[in-house]
Enzyme design. Sequence first.
Site, mmCIF file in Angstrom:
data_model
loop_
_atom_site.group_PDB
_atom_site.id
_atom_site.type_symbol
_atom_site.label_atom_id
_atom_site.label_comp_id
_atom_site.label_asym_id
_atom_site.label_seq_id
_atom_site.Cartn_x
_atom_site.Cartn_y
_atom_site.Cartn_z
ATOM 1 C CB SER A 11 -0.972 0.130 1.144
ATOM 2 O OG SER A 11 -0.171 0.058 2.289
ATOM 3 N N GLY A 13 5.165 3.154 -0.007
ATOM 4 C CA GLY A 13 6.589 2.842 0.004
ATOM 5 C C GLY A 13 7.036 2.035 -1.090
ATOM 6 C CB ILE A 14 10.001 -0.762 -0.837
ATOM 7 C CG1 ILE A 14 11.080 0.264 -0.542
ATOM 8 C CG2 ILE A 14 10.479 -1.737 -1.590
ATOM 9 C CD1 ILE A 14 12.258 -0.449 0.619
ATOM 10 C CB ALA A 94 4.092 -6.753 5.083
ATOM 11 N N GLY A 95 6.203 -4.768 6.692
ATOM 12 C CA GLY A 95 7.434 -4.651 7.797
ATOM 13 C C GLY A 95 7.173 -3.577 8.697
ATOM 14 C CE1 TYR A 161 12.709 -2.956 10.153
ATOM 15 C CE2 TYR A 161 15.071 -2.810 10.195
ATOM 16 C CZ TYR A 161 13.568 -2.711 9.332
ATOM 17 O OH TYR A 161 13.695 -2.447 8.069
ATOM 18 C CE LYS A 165 12.622 -5.904 7.457
ATOM 19 N NZ LYS A 165 11.538 -6.175 6.426
ATOM 20 C CB THR A 196 9.559 5.126 2.650
ATOM 21 O OG1 THR A 196 10.232 4.312 4.203
ATOM 22 C CG2 THR A 196 10.314 3.963 1.696
#
Length: 250
Positions: A11, A13-14, A94-95, A161, A165, A196
């Site tokens: 939806s 940004g990247i 998604a993140g 985070y 990742k 973003t």
Amino acid sequence: MPKHALITGGSRGIGLAIAQLLARNNYQCSLIGRSAARLSEAVSSLPTNSHSGTLAHRTIAGDISAPDFWERDNMSVQGLDKGSKKIDVLVNCAGVAQERLFKRVSEEEIKQIVDTNLTGMMLGTRFLLRRRENREDKPGQVIINVSSLLGLKGGRGAVAYAASKAGVLGFTRALAAEVGPLGIRVNAIVPGYIETDMTEHLQKSSDLISQIPLKRFGTPEEVADAAWFLINNQYANNCVLNLDGGLSAV
């Protein structure tokens, strides 16, 4: 017939930039996100495929970390059931971010970060592989996982985070070995600082920008170009592509 891409975090940004690039190249896109309103706005920005016929771009609102989100009954309601068209590309984008010292992060925050950034990605990928096992999809699919430079380099105030990742990269490598023989390619992008809304408060930091050899943040469109390369290069499997302006070399 146009190809079909399923994009989590599509939806903004990247994820949205990747969807826009794929749509311009005759892909139908299914965007997944938490906010139905934001998804509606995002899908309206996608070019319409003149060859799509009655199958237009679609949106699916929900929490990818919830196991029942990926259950067959729910996906059937969303149009990704047995009779829907093949998923050619899965983009796990998604993140959620973290900016707090680890000792001050609650158990709920840790769970949300890991569930969204890693567990949700694994559940979505498993959904794709089970479709393949049931012969609803054919070989030739591509999975693109979006990791982060923090998953390689680490960073103060981003422990959970960074761990999530880093897990994305381990997952990518192991899965590439497991499903490559089935004709499914698995690759990862490792973005550095990208323009973003998640990094908006950092984009005017002269100290941070001065650390990046190219002296600027990247753009979502540049990350989308990297995804396009990984989708199309037929020998790219277990390819981990850094896109950080040289920051990882510092």
